[in-house]
Design an enzyme around this catalytic site. Structure first.
Site, mmCIF file in Angstrom:
data_model
loop_
_atom_site.group_PDB
_atom_site.id
_atom_site.type_symbol
_atom_site.label_atom_id
_atom_site.label_comp_id
_atom_site.label_asym_id
_atom_site.label_seq_id
_atom_site.Cartn_x
_atom_site.Cartn_y
_atom_site.Cartn_z
ATOM 1 N N ARG A 108 -8.838 -0.189 4.607
ATOM 2 C CA ARG A 108 -8.035 0.840 3.928
ATOM 3 C C ARG A 108 -6.717 0.255 3.443
ATOM 4 N NH1 ARG A 108 -8.211 6.703 6.340
ATOM 5 N NH2 ARG A 108 -6.831 6.812 4.564
ATOM 6 N N LYS A 134 0.836 -1.212 0.000
ATOM 7 C CA LYS A 134 0.000 0.000 0.000
ATOM 8 C C LYS A 134 0.868 1.258 0.000
ATOM 9 C CE LYS A 134 -1.742 1.758 4.001
ATOM 10 N NZ LYS A 134 -1.417 3.197 4.103
ATOM 11 N N ASN A 135 1.890 1.253 0.857
ATOM 12 C CA ASN A 135 2.690 2.474 0.999
ATOM 13 C C ASN A 135 3.633 2.716 -0.180
ATOM 14 O OD1 ASN A 135 1.351 3.009 3.315
ATOM 15 N ND2 ASN A 135 3.059 2.611 4.707
ATOM 16 N N ARG A 156 -4.388 11.229 4.295
ATOM 17 C CA ARG A 156 -3.239 12.092 4.441
ATOM 18 C C ARG A 156 -2.279 11.988 3.260
ATOM 19 N NH1 ARG A 156 -0.084 14.803 8.197
ATOM 20 N NH2 ARG A 156 1.955 14.339 7.385
ATOM 21 N N CYS A 183 -4.638 13.383 12.738
ATOM 22 C CA CYS A 183 -5.402 12.161 12.498
ATOM 23 C C CYS A 183 -5.299 11.333 13.761
ATOM 24 C CB CYS A 183 -4.859 11.415 11.289
ATOM 25 S SG CYS A 183 -3.238 10.730 11.582
ATOM 26 N N ASP A 227 5.777 20.228 7.853
ATOM 27 C CA ASP A 227 6.819 21.252 7.708
ATOM 28 C C ASP A 227 7.992 20.791 6.846
ATOM 29 O OD1 ASP A 227 7.099 19.483 9.936
ATOM 30 O OD2 ASP A 227 8.806 20.657 10.630
ATOM 31 N N ASP A 245 4.316 0.918 12.112
ATOM 32 C CA ASP A 245 3.087 0.309 11.595
ATOM 33 C C ASP A 245 2.872 -1.126 12.110
ATOM 34 O OD1 ASP A 245 2.455 2.593 10.243
ATOM 35 O OD2 ASP A 245 3.044 1.875 8.264
ATOM 36 N N ARG A 276 0.907 15.012 13.114
ATOM 37 C CA ARG A 276 1.542 14.741 11.823
ATOM 38 C C ARG A 276 1.739 16.003 10.969
ATOM 39 N NH1 ARG A 276 -0.977 9.187 9.536
ATOM 40 N NH2 ARG A 276 1.028 9.000 8.528
ATOM 41 N N PRO A 277 2.714 16.822 11.343
ATOM 42 C CA PRO A 277 2.965 18.053 10.582
ATOM 43 C C PRO A 277 3.516 17.789 9.180
ATOM 44 C CG PRO A 277 4.642 17.735 12.280
ATOM 45 C CD PRO A 277 3.640 16.643 12.461
HETATM 46 C C1 UD1 Z 1 4.439 6.946 6.201
HETATM 47 C C2 UD1 Z 1 3.515 5.774 6.040
HETATM 48 C C3 UD1 Z 1 2.958 5.343 7.387
HETATM 49 C C4 UD1 Z 1 4.085 5.094 8.371
HETATM 50 C C5 UD1 Z 1 5.049 6.270 8.424
HETATM 51 C C6 UD1 Z 1 6.283 5.997 9.255
HETATM 52 C C7 UD1 Z 1 2.597 6.057 3.817
HETATM 53 C C8 UD1 Z 1 1.406 6.370 2.972
HETATM 54 N N1 UD1 Z 1 2.421 6.141 5.146
HETATM 55 O O1 UD1 Z 1 3.659 8.023 6.722
HETATM 56 O O2 UD1 Z 1 2.196 4.156 7.193
HETATM 57 O O3 UD1 Z 1 3.546 4.898 9.657
HETATM 58 O O4 UD1 Z 1 5.496 6.591 7.086
HETATM 59 O O5 UD1 Z 1 6.947 4.868 8.819
HETATM 60 O O6 UD1 Z 1 3.649 5.706 3.322
HETATM 61 N N2 UD1 Z 1 7.023 14.636 10.437
HETATM 62 C C9 UD1 Z 1 7.285 15.969 10.705
HETATM 63 N N3 UD1 Z 1 7.206 16.859 9.681
HETATM 64 C C10 UD1 Z 1 6.902 16.491 8.402
HETATM 65 C C11 UD1 Z 1 6.650 15.133 8.128
HETATM 66 C C12 UD1 Z 1 6.714 14.219 9.164
HETATM 67 O O7 UD1 Z 1 7.558 16.326 11.841
HETATM 68 O O8 UD1 Z 1 6.869 17.362 7.523
HETATM 69 C C13 UD1 Z 1 7.061 13.654 11.532
HETATM 70 C C14 UD1 Z 1 5.691 12.994 11.755
HETATM 71 O O9 UD1 Z 1 4.860 13.792 12.570
HETATM 72 C C15 UD1 Z 1 6.086 11.711 12.418
HETATM 73 C C16 UD1 Z 1 7.416 11.361 11.748
HETATM 74 O O10 UD1 Z 1 7.888 12.565 11.149
HETATM 75 O O11 UD1 Z 1 6.300 11.903 13.794
HETATM 76 C C17 UD1 Z 1 7.302 10.291 10.666
HETATM 77 O O12 UD1 Z 1 6.389 10.683 9.691
HETATM 78 P P1 UD1 Z 1 6.553 10.299 8.164
HETATM 79 O O13 UD1 Z 1 7.759 9.430 7.986
HETATM 80 O O14 UD1 Z 1 6.463 11.538 7.352
HETATM 81 O O15 UD1 Z 1 5.254 9.442 7.933
HETATM 82 P P2 UD1 Z 1 4.250 9.507 6.710
HETATM 83 O O16 UD1 Z 1 4.993 9.709 5.445
HETATM 84 O O17 UD1 Z 1 3.122 10.416 7.037
#
Ligand code: UD1
Length: 414
Positions: free
Chosen positions: A394, A21-22, A90, A114, A122, A302, A119-120
């Site tokens: 999902r 999925k990812n 998201r 969520c 930035d 996950d 989940r920012p």
């Molecule tokens: C992806 C996966 C999700 C998995 C996660 C971590 C998909 C569709 N989803 O989510 O299943 O749980 O990786 O392996 O692939 N963060 C920031 N700023 C940002 C982006 C992220 O602070 O701009 C933080 C998030 O809040 C979180 C951490 O980084 O604490 C990891 O998030 P991220 O690796 O971005 O996860 P996703 O890509 O949302």
């Protein structure tokens, strides 16, 4: 939707893992980068794929989903995916990089929090700004524009999966070379890079912490088959171990589930790996564990909830620390209803193994929490009812059929 599970059946037999999925979600989004036809093979029929296809259609692409193939053609005609679609998932935010690259302008709703935390975004924005985007917020939307994107160095404070993907897609067609430093190492990143390279992209170093992306003028059509779903595989591995069952999991890359294999072995489960299958032999007793979630190749966040269910019946106390997301213990409340003995504070949960879980009415709060409750239901005495089980659909293709095929006693009610 509800799932009714009669517990205590040991899983036996073989199960086939679906495509990741990812991986699929960013790969479908990356089709925005080419005007030519892209064909994605072995696509799982799951809710998140349906949503992302809707987003792409709304942006003006032609998307056909037939016989597990998604065929995408056309180019984006619109800069503004609707709030209605974006708020459902998201990962829709991933269209930002490719749309900016193709259309020079994008307006998209902030994804917001969520069930698993704030989940920012930035890091996504910081990366796109480094490539030349001007970004501001307006009435809850992110508005970005760039006459052209230019290669640059982007350092990520945290190896975010989504930010690495978003920036990599934009940089793939930017002018000049970009470097993403402290990039995420997840196999899905490498899969996306391989997909873009199969369209004529020039990405090197995916799977390491520095990714070099040489921008190209144009990406072409392709036909691509993404990797198997390591989290789906891990979920079946835990389900087999938790029920003391014996199953073979086909279509898995053992290397990509190493952290899960290692922890299950430490808990006493026997595991045999082959080239693309894994055999799990569960035991009558489960040894307690220390688990800390980390970015890949560490233990995946996950899989945290599923291990929490598993360790609820360990012989002794386990500790799980969630270091990736700040609020990912929603399943604890539900497991307590089934008799688990868990104390969660901040990012740490202590799980005192109990002799048995008992069936109860519980709620799936998100995808992986739902999977964890399914495992708990299969371990428990009596019947467990999982409400809001649509969360599980999902990300897990045909999960009820796959588990009942292994001997689980599960029924789905609408
Ligand atoms: C992806 C996966 C999700 C998995 C996660 C971590 C998909 C569709 N989803 O989510 O299943 O749980 O990786 O392996 O692939 N963060 C920031 N700023 C940002 C982006 C992220 O602070 O701009 C933080 C998030 O809040 C979180 C951490 O980084 O604490 C990891 O998030 P991220 O690796 O971005 O996860 P996703 O890509 O949302």
């Amino acid at each position: 939707m509800e799932l009714h599970i009669k517990g205590k059946a040991k899983l036996k037999g073989e199960v086939e893992i679906s495509t990741s999925k990812n991986s699929i979600l960013p790969i479908l989004v990356a089709s925005l980068l080419s005007d030519e036809e892209t064909i994605i093979n072995k696509v799982p029929i799951i809710k998140d794929v349906i949503i992302i296809n809707e987003v792409l259609k709304q942006l003006g692409l032609k998307v056909e989903f037939i016989n597990k193939q998604v065929i995408i053609s056309g180019s984006p005609q619109n800069n503004n995916p609707s709030y209605e679609l974006v708020r459902q998932m998201r990962a829709s935010f991933l269209v930002m990089g490719p749309l900016l690259a193709r259309r020079g302008k994008v307006r998209i709703s902030l994804p917001g929090g969520c069930a698993i935390g704030t989940r920012p975004i930035d890091l996504h924005l910081k990366g796109l700004q480094a490539l030349g985007a001007k970004i501001f917020l307006s009435s809850g939307d992110v508005v970005a524009s760039a006459r052209k994107l230019t290669g640059n160095h982007v350092y990520l404070d945290f190896p975010s999966v989504g930010a690495t993907e978003n920036i990599m897609m934009a940089a793939a067609v930017a002018e000049g070379t970009s470097y993403i430093e402290n990039a995420a190492l997840e196999p899905e990143i490498t899969d996306l890079a391989n997909f873009i390279n199969s369209m004529g992209g020039k990405i090197a170093g995916a799977g390491t912490n520095v990714i070099r992306i040489r921008g190209v003028k144009k990406l072409l059509g392709t036909s691509y088959t993404p990797i198997p779903d390591r989290i789906e595989a891990g979920t079946y591995m835990v389900a087999a171990a938790a029920t003391g069952g014996e199953i073979t999991i086909n279509n898995v890359i053992p290397e990509q589930v190493k952290a899960i294999t290692a922890k299950l072995q430490e808990s006493g489960t026997q595991i045999h790996e082959n080239d693309n299958n894994i055999k799990i032999i569960g035991q009558d007793t489960i040894k307690p564990l220390y688990v800390k979630t980390l970015p890949y190749p560490g233990f995946p966040t996950d899989m945290q909830a599923q291990f929490m269910s598993y360790l609820s019946c360990a012989e002794g106390s386990s500790v799980i620390t969630e270091s990736v997301f700040e609020n990912r213990f929603m399943h604890v409340q539900e497991l307590l209803r089934m008799g688990a003995k868990i104390k969660a504070e901040g990012r740490t949960a202590v799980i005192k193994g109990c002799s048995e879980l008992t069936g109860a009415r519980v709620k799936a709060t998100d995808l992986r929490a739902g999977a964890a409750l399914l495992i708990a239901g299969m371990m428990a005495r009596g019947t467990t009812v999982i409400t809001e089980s649509e969360h599980i659909d999902r990300g897990y293709e045909n999960i009820v059929q796959k588990l009942t095929g292994l001997g689980a006693k599960i029924q789905k009610y609408n």
